[in-house]
Design an enzyme around this catalytic site. Structure first.
Site, PDB file in Angstrom:
ATOM      1  N   LYS A  54     -11.329  65.922 -26.228  1.00  0.00           N
ATOM      2  CA  LYS A  54     -12.598  65.461 -25.637  1.00  0.00           C
ATOM      3  C   LYS A  54     -13.767  66.241 -26.228  1.00  0.00           C
ATOM      4  CE  LYS A  54     -10.320  63.747 -21.494  1.00  0.00           C
ATOM      5  NZ  LYS A  54      -9.933  63.922 -20.085  1.00  0.00           N
ATOM      6  N   GLN A  98     -10.398  67.992 -15.343  1.00  0.00           N
ATOM      7  CA  GLN A  98      -9.132  67.514 -15.913  1.00  0.00           C
ATOM      8  C   GLN A  98      -8.026  67.592 -14.860  1.00  0.00           C
ATOM      9  OE1 GLN A  98      -8.882  66.088 -18.925  1.00  0.00           O
ATOM     10  NE2 GLN A  98      -6.714  65.688 -18.671  1.00  0.00           N
ATOM     11  N   ASP A 121     -15.569  59.980 -15.378  1.00  0.00           N
ATOM     12  CA  ASP A 121     -14.175  59.526 -15.296  1.00  0.00           C
ATOM     13  C   ASP A 121     -14.044  58.275 -14.422  1.00  0.00           C
ATOM     14  OD1 ASP A 121     -12.215  60.865 -16.773  1.00  0.00           O
ATOM     15  OD2 ASP A 121     -12.192  62.585 -15.405  1.00  0.00           O
TER      16      ASP A 121
END
Ligand code: GUN
Length: 294
Positions: A54, A98, A121
């Site tokens: 990322k 995460q 997200d």
């Protein structure tokens, strides 16, 4: 059947180049570079790799990135305080935590602490709810990546039967919602999971089969209709002593036997995976442009 290999790596590279071009135009006009932050807790191998990729994708897109690392023993309150700081930091356009988190931390509480306007997200219930009723929102990256691949490869979806294997919050559920919606898949959708009694029969009827159960090699040739489009979301690490890393990534689909039956198929690696990270970049660009929420 002569199948088309759906190249997620190349598609993601094209889209990242498009994003980079737009970012440079924004900066040339005096605007701010998009800035993505990532919180990584602990040392899970998969999570480390995802977050590293990322950060690299941010560089490729001309974004700023900030990685915030914590040890496994961080308390929930400390993590929530970090989320609050990112919520309040005007320089951060979007951020992710995460997953998975250590067991002593309530994942849902952390997700709900994220400002939905920075939730790139698309995991916050506000974004999930808005997605479900077709309102502008951040859409979680894996389903968005799959929809983008289907669109860019002109895979017919309208009125087709789509079978989704798996019902996770990150992939199966949002995928089913979006494949059903008129403005996205416009398909007839069936979701199968570990308790489905008619799973194999359902799969055999699918024009589009999306496998997201995390069981290497689960989908065999006899489960796939001739001419189906098969999307493999699986990325399970299986031990492989011939590799330097000691493992390889295995999809949910037995590629070699399934591919000859398909019209389209995604490989693992190089299919859905690179698209997921690319869609996170697209969501971050939207966040920076305040496209969904002013
Ligand atoms: N863990 C597995 N996939 C994801 C993802 O898309 N986002 C985050 N934050 N964690 C994940």
């Amino acid at each position: 059947m002569n199948y088309t290999l759906v190249d997620g790596k190349a598609t993601a590279a094209t889209i990242k180049a498009e994003i980079k071009q737009e970012v440079e135009e924004i900066v040339a006009r005096g605007g701010k570079r998009p800035h993505l932050a990532a919180i990584l807790v602990g040392h899970d191998g998969g999570s480390e790799t995802y977050v590293k990729n990322k950060v690299l994708a941010c560089e490729a897109c001309g974004f700023e990135s900030t990685l915030l690392r914590f040890e496994d023993d961080i308390t929930e309150d400390e993590l929530l305080a970090c989320v609050t700081q990112l919520n309040e930091n005007p320089d951060i356009d979007g951020f992710i935590v995460q997953l998975p988190l250590p067991r002593h931390i309530n994942e849902q509480r952390v997700i709900e602490a994220i400002d939905y306007r920075k939730d790139v997200d698309g995991f916050h219930p506000i974004n999930v709810g808005r997605m479900a009723i077709g309102l502008p929102c951040f859409i979680s990256a894996t389903p968005l990546g799959i929809l983008t691949l289907l669109k860019r490869y002109n895979v017919p979806t309208r009125g087709k039967k789509c079978v989704i294997l798996g019902r996770s919050n990150i992939v199966g559920k949002p995928m089913a919602q979006l494949m059903m919606q008129k403005q996205w898949g416009d398909s007839t959708v069936t979701v199968c999971h570990s308790r489905s009694e008619t799973l194999v029969e359902e799969c055999r009827k699918a024009d589009i089969l999306i496998a997201a159960i995390g069981q290497p090699g689960f989908v065999t040739a006899d489960m796939v209709k001739e001419g189906a489009a098969v999307i493999d979301v699986g990325t399970t690490r299986v031990p492989d002593p011939t590799r330097k890393s000691g493992f390889r990534l295995s999809g949910d689909v037995r590629f070699d036997e399934v591919a000859p039956r398909c019209s389209f198929i995604t490989p693992v690696p190089g299919g859905v995976g690179p698209m997921t990270i690319c869609m996170l970049m697209l969501n971050t660009l939207s966040a920076a442009k305040k496209e969904f929420y002013k």
